[in-house]
Design a protein around this motif. Structure first.
Motif, PDB file in Angstrom:
ATOM      1  N   MET A 197       0.832  -1.200   0.000  1.00 33.64           N
ATOM      2  CA  MET A 197       0.000   0.000   0.000  1.00 33.64           C
ATOM      3  C   MET A 197       0.872   1.257   0.000  1.00 33.64           C
ATOM      4  O   MET A 197       1.900   1.297   0.663  1.00 33.64           O
ATOM      5  N   PRO A 228      -6.545  14.398   8.407  1.00 34.36           N
ATOM      6  CA  PRO A 228      -6.690  13.476   9.539  1.00 34.36           C
ATOM      7  C   PRO A 228      -5.483  12.573   9.729  1.00 34.36           C
ATOM      8  O   PRO A 228      -4.633  12.457   8.833  1.00 34.36           O
ATOM      9  N   GLY A 251      -3.011   9.690   9.672  1.00 34.61           N
ATOM     10  CA  GLY A 251      -2.801   8.664   8.656  1.00 34.61           C
ATOM     11  C   GLY A 251      -2.992   9.169   7.234  1.00 34.61           C
ATOM     12  O   GLY A 251      -2.904   8.404   6.265  1.00 34.61           O
ATOM     13  N   ALA A 252      -3.219  10.494   7.073  1.00 33.12           N
ATOM     14  CA  ALA A 252      -3.477  11.062   5.740  1.00 33.12           C
ATOM     15  C   ALA A 252      -2.247  11.021   4.840  1.00 33.12           C
ATOM     16  O   ALA A 252      -2.369  11.039   3.617  1.00 33.12           O
ATOM     17  N   GLY A 253      -1.065  11.001   5.455  1.00 33.07           N
ATOM     18  CA  GLY A 253       0.169  10.992   4.657  1.00 33.07           C
ATOM     19  C   GLY A 253       0.986  12.269   4.824  1.00 33.07           C
ATOM     20  O   GLY A 253       1.926  12.507   4.064  1.00 33.07           O
ATOM     21  N   LYS A 254       0.671  13.087   5.833  1.00 34.56           N
ATOM     22  CA  LYS A 254       1.342  14.376   6.020  1.00 34.56           C
ATOM     23  C   LYS A 254       2.845  14.191   6.291  1.00 34.56           C
ATOM     24  O   LYS A 254       3.676  14.824   5.648  1.00 34.56           O
ATOM     25  N   THR A 255       3.155  13.327   7.259  1.00 32.45           N
ATOM     26  CA  THR A 255       4.566  13.105   7.606  1.00 32.45           C
ATOM     27  C   THR A 255       5.314  12.495   6.425  1.00 32.45           C
ATOM     28  O   THR A 255       6.444  12.872   6.126  1.00 32.45           O
ATOM     29  N   HIS A 301      -2.194  19.651  13.099  1.00 30.99           N
ATOM     30  CA  HIS A 301      -3.533  19.140  13.396  1.00 30.99           C
ATOM     31  C   HIS A 301      -4.469  20.286  13.779  1.00 30.99           C
ATOM     32  O   HIS A 301      -5.676  20.151  13.683  1.00 30.99           O
TER      33      HIS A 301
HETATM   34  N1  LIG Z   1       7.278   3.219   8.099  1.00 34.05           N
HETATM   35  C1  LIG Z   1       6.069   2.925   7.631  1.00 34.05           C
HETATM   36  N2  LIG Z   1       5.813   1.723   7.094  1.00 34.05           N
HETATM   37  C2  LIG Z   1       4.600   1.412   6.606  1.00 34.05           C
HETATM   38  N3  LIG Z   1       3.557   2.248   6.614  1.00 34.05           N
HETATM   39  C3  LIG Z   1       3.759   3.467   7.132  1.00 34.05           C
HETATM   40  C4  LIG Z   1       5.009   3.869   7.675  1.00 34.05           C
HETATM   41  N4  LIG Z   1       4.891   5.141   8.118  1.00 34.05           N
HETATM   42  C5  LIG Z   1       3.621   5.490   7.871  1.00 34.05           C
HETATM   43  N5  LIG Z   1       2.941   4.496   7.286  1.00 34.05           N
HETATM   44  C6  LIG Z   1       1.541   4.529   6.850  1.00 34.05           C
HETATM   45  O1  LIG Z   1       1.401   5.532   5.866  1.00 34.05           O
HETATM   46  C7  LIG Z   1       0.199   6.241   6.056  1.00 34.05           C
HETATM   47  C8  LIG Z   1       0.506   7.711   6.219  1.00 34.05           C
HETATM   48  O2  LIG Z   1       1.248   7.888   7.395  1.00 34.05           O
HETATM   49  P1  LIG Z   1       1.766   9.316   7.859  1.00 34.05           P
HETATM   50  O3  LIG Z   1       2.640   9.106   9.042  1.00 34.05           O
HETATM   51  O4  LIG Z   1       2.366  10.027   6.702  1.00 34.05           O
HETATM   52  O5  LIG Z   1       0.390  10.017   8.274  1.00 34.05           O
HETATM   53  P2  LIG Z   1       0.127  11.417   8.993  1.00 34.05           P
HETATM   54  O6  LIG Z   1      -0.844  12.160   8.143  1.00 34.05           O
HETATM   55  O7  LIG Z   1       1.426  12.079   9.288  1.00 34.05           O
HETATM   56  O8  LIG Z   1      -0.603  10.979  10.322  1.00 34.05           O
HETATM   57  P3  LIG Z   1      -0.554  11.621  11.797  1.00 34.05           P
HETATM   58  O9  LIG Z   1      -1.440  12.820  11.750  1.00 34.05           O
HETATM   59  O10 LIG Z   1      -1.101  10.537  12.674  1.00 34.05           O
HETATM   60  O11 LIG Z   1       0.877  11.961  12.113  1.00 34.05           O
HETATM   61  C9  LIG Z   1      -0.487   5.629   7.270  1.00 34.05           C
HETATM   62  O12 LIG Z   1      -1.455   4.725   6.793  1.00 34.05           O
HETATM   63  C10 LIG Z   1       0.627   4.918   7.984  1.00 34.05           C
HETATM   64  O13 LIG Z   1       0.119   3.804   8.674  1.00 34.05           O
END
Ligand SMILES: Nc1ncnc2c1ncn2[C@@H]1O[C@H](COP(=O)(O)OP(=O)(O)OP(=O)(O)O)[C@@H](O)[C@H]1O
Ligand SMILES: [Mg+2]
Length: 262
Positions: free
Chosen positions: A1, A22, A24-28, A190
């Protein structure tokens, strides 16, 4: 995925952008891709018209020195002094030895003190980082970004451990510092109200895709409610309507009995 897919984004030098969405959106993930810390499996990334991943490794390192990625929880070694932690923000563009040497230069200590003062932490210069509160550690991480001299600042969730007043001050300081030196600032957040109040542009992600990319002034409550429709608990009560926060039965939140802390 794939964590992010089909995202097309262009940021001008000196822009101040908030990335919201939200959990898990993918921001990080997006931030790490922009920092060249994660290599995309497909697509193209340009920084100053250069494709980092097409460069020889040494040049990628040099390019990374012009970017600064501030993670949500800065990796601060427990026994380190705050001054060392802050000046480590210069590691990427000074090199290890030069930045360690700089600890002994009063001029550089003054740079660290000034950066800390902007986050109301000047008196913590020689404190050990493991004696700081969570919010203080987070602000040390931001002071680090201030001394970094990078042209592109990528800051992940800078406000998560701060109370609302500190959060407002911290975001104003960060934006002010970026503007002073014409740096580009991209911050995940957030706190959607902080994004609307302080930033010029808001990029909204959900499910690894861009939902909207708009001037902050054009982002309506309705757009935010729609963005967080499946995660209403991540949106402030003001935006959601306070009624949504009242549990139908107190027992659902486990508050029907007094809590005992021993
Ligand atoms: N090292 C990783 N290996 C596999 N999947 C990952 C990894 N890091 C993040 N993910 C997945 O990628 C998706 C996006 O994660 P990300 O950390 O970018 O979200 P986010 O928007 O920063 O969330 P949050 O607000 O909780 O910090 C999520 O479904 C997460 O589970
Ligand atoms: Mg994140």
């Amino acid at each position: 995925m794939l964590a992010i897919e089909g995202v097309s984004l262009s940021v001008e030098r000196g822009e101040v952008v908030a990335v919201i969405g939200p959990s898990g959106a993918g921001k990080t993930t997006l931030l790490q891709a922009m920092a060249c810390a994660l290599k995309p499996v497909a697509g193209e990334l340009f920084i100053d018209d250069v494709q980092p991943w097409a460069l020889p490794r040494r040049q990628v390192q040099r390019l990374r020195g012009r970017l600064f990625l501030a993670p949500q929880s800065p990796p601060l070694p427990p026994r380190q002094r705050v001054v060392t932690a802050v000046l480590a923000g210069r590691l990427a563009d000074m090199g290890l030895w030069a930045s360690l040497r700089s600890l002994f230069y009063p001029r550089d200590r003054a740079v660290a003190r000034d950066a800390l003062a902007r986050f109301d932490l000047a008196d913590k210069l020689f404190e050990r980082v493991d004696r700081l509160s969570g919010g203080e550690r987070q602000r040390v991480g931001l002071a680090r970004a201030l001394v970094a001299r990078a042209g592109l600042l990528l800051v992940d969730e800078p406000l998560s451990a701060l109370d609302p007043t500190r959060a407002r001050e911290a975001i104003a300081t960060l934006i002010g510092a970026a503007r002073e030196r014409g740096a580009t600032l991209i911050t995940t957040l957030h706190q959607v109200e902080a994004a609307r109040a302080g930033f010029e542009r808001i990029v909204a992600l959900r499910g690894g895709q861009i939902v909207f990319d708009a001037k902050a002034a054009d982002v309506s409550d309705e757009m935010l409610r729609e963005l967080y429709a499946d995660h209403p608990n991540e949106l402030s009560a003001d935006l959601l309507g306070a009624a949504a926060f009242v549990p139908s039965r107190p027992a659902e939140l486990g508050v029907d009995r007094p809590m005992t802390c021993r």
